[in-house]
Design a protein around this motif. Sequence first.
Motif, PDB file in Angstrom:
ATOM      1  N   LEU A 113       0.848  -1.260  -0.138  1.00 22.95           N
ATOM      2  CA  LEU A 113      -0.014   0.270   0.035  1.00 22.95           C
ATOM      3  C   LEU A 113       0.694   1.331  -0.064  1.00 22.95           C
ATOM      4  N   ILE A 114       1.813   1.279   0.968  1.00 25.22           N
ATOM      5  CA  ILE A 114       2.788   2.488   0.999  1.00 25.22           C
ATOM      6  C   ILE A 114       3.594   2.617  -0.339  1.00 25.22           C
ATOM      7  N   ILE A 115       4.241   1.552  -0.773  1.00 22.18           N
ATOM      8  CA  ILE A 115       4.741   1.780  -1.956  1.00 22.18           C
ATOM      9  C   ILE A 115       4.013   2.134  -3.001  1.00 22.18           C
ATOM     10  N   GLY A 116       2.783   1.398  -3.520  1.00 23.07           N
ATOM     11  CA  GLY A 116       2.161   1.841  -4.288  1.00 23.07           C
ATOM     12  C   GLY A 116       1.587   3.264  -4.502  1.00 23.07           C
ATOM     13  N   GLY A 117       1.360   3.685  -3.176  1.00 23.73           N
ATOM     14  CA  GLY A 117       1.121   5.207  -3.306  1.00 23.73           C
ATOM     15  C   GLY A 117       2.053   5.916  -3.483  1.00 23.73           C
ATOM     16  N   LEU A 118       3.450   5.575  -3.205  1.00 24.43           N
ATOM     17  CA  LEU A 118       4.620   6.635  -3.412  1.00 24.43           C
ATOM     18  C   LEU A 118       4.791   6.581  -5.106  1.00 24.43           C
ATOM     19  N   ILE A 119       4.390   5.514  -5.687  1.00 23.29           N
ATOM     20  CA  ILE A 119       4.740   5.157  -7.040  1.00 23.29           C
ATOM     21  C   ILE A 119       3.587   5.919  -7.888  1.00 23.29           C
ATOM     22  N   ALA A 120       2.427   5.659  -7.351  1.00 17.38           N
ATOM     23  CA  ALA A 120       1.427   6.281  -8.383  1.00 17.38           C
ATOM     24  C   ALA A 120       0.852   7.718  -8.419  1.00 17.38           C
ATOM     25  N   ALA A 121       1.297   8.465  -7.089  1.00 16.81           N
ATOM     26  CA  ALA A 121       0.882   9.793  -6.869  1.00 16.81           C
ATOM     27  C   ALA A 121       1.598  10.717  -7.949  1.00 16.81           C
ATOM     28  N   PRO A 122       3.029  10.398  -7.783  1.00 16.27           N
ATOM     29  CA  PRO A 122       3.638  11.447  -8.986  1.00 16.27           C
ATOM     30  C   PRO A 122       3.511  10.984 -10.377  1.00 16.27           C
ATOM     31  N   ILE A 123       3.191   9.895 -10.730  1.00 16.16           N
ATOM     32  CA  ILE A 123       2.951   9.461 -12.023  1.00 16.16           C
ATOM     33  C   ILE A 123       1.451  10.008 -12.662  1.00 16.16           C
ATOM     34  N   ALA A 124       0.516   9.864 -11.568  1.00 15.77           N
ATOM     35  CA  ALA A 124      -0.953  10.622 -11.980  1.00 15.77           C
ATOM     36  C   ALA A 124      -0.757  12.059 -12.297  1.00 15.77           C
ATOM     37  N   ALA A 125       0.119  12.845 -11.218  1.00 14.60           N
ATOM     38  CA  ALA A 125       0.195  14.327 -11.441  1.00 14.60           C
ATOM     39  C   ALA A 125       0.874  14.564 -12.665  1.00 14.60           C
ATOM     40  N   LYS A 126       1.867  13.733 -13.019  1.00 14.77           N
ATOM     41  CA  LYS A 126       2.573  14.057 -14.303  1.00 14.77           C
ATOM     42  C   LYS A 126       1.877  14.140 -15.408  1.00 14.77           C
ATOM     43  N   PHE A 127       1.059  12.815 -15.604  1.00 16.51           N
ATOM     44  CA  PHE A 127       0.241  12.788 -16.858  1.00 16.51           C
ATOM     45  C   PHE A 127      -1.100  13.975 -16.582  1.00 16.51           C
ATOM     46  N   ALA A 128      -1.529  13.976 -15.740  1.00 23.67           N
ATOM     47  CA  ALA A 128      -2.621  15.190 -15.183  1.00 23.67           C
ATOM     48  C   ALA A 128      -2.036  16.549 -15.989  1.00 23.67           C
ATOM     49  N   GLY A 129      -0.771  16.765 -15.778  1.00 20.72           N
ATOM     50  CA  GLY A 129      -0.322  17.874 -16.326  1.00 20.72           C
ATOM     51  C   GLY A 129      -0.114  18.120 -17.768  1.00 20.72           C
ATOM     52  N   LYS A 130      -0.041  17.075 -18.347  1.00 23.71           N
ATOM     53  CA  LYS A 130       0.481  17.050 -19.876  1.00 23.71           C
ATOM     54  C   LYS A 130      -0.832  16.802 -20.783  1.00 23.71           C
TER      55      LYS A 130
END
Length: 183
Positions: free
Chosen positions: A137-154
Amino acid sequence: MNKKLFKTLLLPGVLGAVIGAALLAYLGESYGSWLRPVLSVYTLFLGLRILLNAFRKKNESRKVKHAGWLAGAGGFLDSFGGGGWGPLVTSTLIAKGKTPRYIIGTVSLTEFFVTLASALTFFVILGTSHIQTIAGLIIGGLIAAPIAAKFAGKLNTKSILIAVGVLVIVSSVRTIYKTVAGF
């Protein structure tokens, strides 16, 4: 990221996650399983609404009332029902006409803290017997949050609305189908 929205969502989301994790640890998973199909019916309608918003000429952004309660419910469902933060919080905010790039980035960042609170609650109550799940849960959250933010910005707003709408609809239909097929 929208700092005001982040602050509005953070504490209620974390509190909801802690309450949901504690109840699930004490009551057992059988109580959480009935929430998934109910949530899926709601998110199915949200997904359809998001798709409609993608093809409207002008998306009117409406003020989101009770965002703290929404975050609390999302955090609770995420811990107790096995998921719900993203489908409930993100979809509801986007369906209200909010800018998807800010919503996805802000909700994804907040989700990390909600997941961390949930994982820590499980760890405190259950001990190390489920350490692999908690670490996941912790590792998944660490990985997913910045990826989602990056895609949302593009991506442009219409593409995000279509992608989120389709993803929410498919996920909701899948859960509803699995529930109905299980009877």
